[in-house]
Design a protein around this motif. Structure first.
Motif, short mmCIF file in Angstrom:
data_model
loop_
_atom_site.label_atom_id
_atom_site.label_comp_id
_atom_site.label_asym_id
_atom_site.label_seq_id
_atom_site.Cartn_x
_atom_site.Cartn_y
_atom_site.Cartn_z
N LYS A 65 0.96 -1.22 -0.07
CA LYS A 65 -0.04 -0.05 -0.18
C LYS A 65 0.85 1.22 -0.17
N GLU A 66 1.80 1.25 0.84
CA GLU A 66 2.92 2.29 1.11
C GLU A 66 3.47 2.64 -0.59
N PHE A 67 3.90 1.68 -1.11
CA PHE A 67 4.59 1.87 -2.69
C PHE A 67 3.47 2.29 -3.53
N LEU A 68 2.48 2.01 -3.38
CA LEU A 68 1.37 2.23 -4.46
C LEU A 68 0.79 3.72 -4.20
N LYS A 69 1.16 4.35 -3.23
CA LYS A 69 0.77 5.63 -2.84
C LYS A 69 1.21 6.84 -3.84
N GLN A 70 2.33 6.54 -4.05
CA GLN A 70 3.20 7.34 -4.88
C GLN A 70 2.65 7.40 -6.28
N TYR A 71 1.92 6.61 -6.56
CA TYR A 71 1.19 6.51 -8.12
C TYR A 71 -0.10 6.81 -8.30
N GLN A 72 -0.41 7.25 -9.53
CA GLN A 72 -2.06 7.64 -9.72
C GLN A 72 -2.36 6.68 -10.78
N LEU A 73 -1.34 5.77 -11.27
CA LEU A 73 -1.91 4.87 -12.55
C LEU A 73 -1.14 3.84 -12.69
N LEU A 74 -1.58 2.48 -12.78
CA LEU A 74 -0.89 1.35 -12.92
C LEU A 74 -1.26 0.85 -14.31
N LEU A 75 -0.34 0.51 -14.90
CA LEU A 75 -0.47 -0.23 -16.37
C LEU A 75 0.15 -1.64 -16.29
N SER A 76 -0.51 -2.36 -17.02
CA SER A 76 -0.10 -3.84 -17.14
C SER A 76 -0.64 -4.41 -18.57
N SER A 77 0.34 -5.04 -19.38
CA SER A 77 -0.13 -5.67 -20.47
C SER A 77 -1.12 -6.77 -20.37
N THR A 78 -1.04 -7.68 -19.20
CA THR A 78 -1.94 -8.66 -18.93
C THR A 78 -2.99 -8.45 -17.70
N PRO A 79 -3.78 -9.04 -17.71
CA PRO A 79 -4.87 -9.03 -16.58
C PRO A 79 -4.27 -9.41 -15.47
N LEU A 80 -4.19 -8.45 -14.42
CA LEU A 80 -3.35 -8.62 -13.26
C LEU A 80 -3.65 -9.92 -12.34
N GLN A 81 -4.84 -10.44 -12.21
CA GLN A 81 -5.19 -11.51 -11.43
C GLN A 81 -4.72 -12.95 -12.30
N TYR A 82 -4.34 -12.75 -13.26
CA TYR A 82 -3.63 -14.06 -14.23
C TYR A 82 -2.20 -14.34 -13.66
N HIS A 83 -1.45 -13.22 -13.65
CA HIS A 83 0.14 -13.46 -13.90
C HIS A 83 0.68 -12.96 -12.75
N TYR A 84 0.24 -12.08 -11.53
CA TYR A 84 0.69 -11.50 -10.37
C TYR A 84 -0.05 -12.24 -9.08
N SER A 85 0.81 -12.55 -8.46
CA SER A 85 0.60 -13.26 -6.93
C SER A 85 0.14 -12.32 -5.86
N ASN A 86 0.53 -10.78 -6.03
CA ASN A 86 0.50 -9.95 -5.05
C ASN A 86 -1.05 -9.72 -4.67
#
Length: 90
Positions: A65-86
């Motif tokens: 959560k702390e890391f994400l606070k510095q960003y206003q936009l998250l980009l990914s070329s793949t659906p997040l739920q399929y390739h990232y375990s976070n």
């Protein structure tokens, strides 16, 4: 290829604060690697033209959560739920 650490694309022509910060998740290898490589070229040009900062990462383990606070936009070329375990990305 995208490096495993974050890179910062800054607008060197302007001394103003970036309009916003984005984080782009990139694959190293896998089915989307060539797409991600091409997208990075386009995104870097867009960042310069639009005065935006884009950081690139391929390892989602450091995302919290702390890391994400510095960003206003998250980009990914793949659906997040399929390739990232976070769980913060699902």
């Amino acid at each position: 290829m995208f490096p495993a650490y974050a890179l910062r694309q800054r607008n060197s022509q302007q001394n103003t604060k970036p309009r916003f910060k984005a984080i782009a998740l990139a694959e190293i290898g896998g089915g989307h690697a060539s797409f991600d490589t091409t997208a990075k070229i386009w995104l870097n040009k867009l960042a310069i033209d639009s005065n935006v900062t884009i950081d690139y990462i391929s390892d989602t383990k450091k995302i919290n959560k702390e890391f994400l606070k510095q960003y206003q936009l998250l980009l990914s070329s793949t659906p997040l739920q399929y390739h990232y375990s976070n769980p913060l990305l699902i």
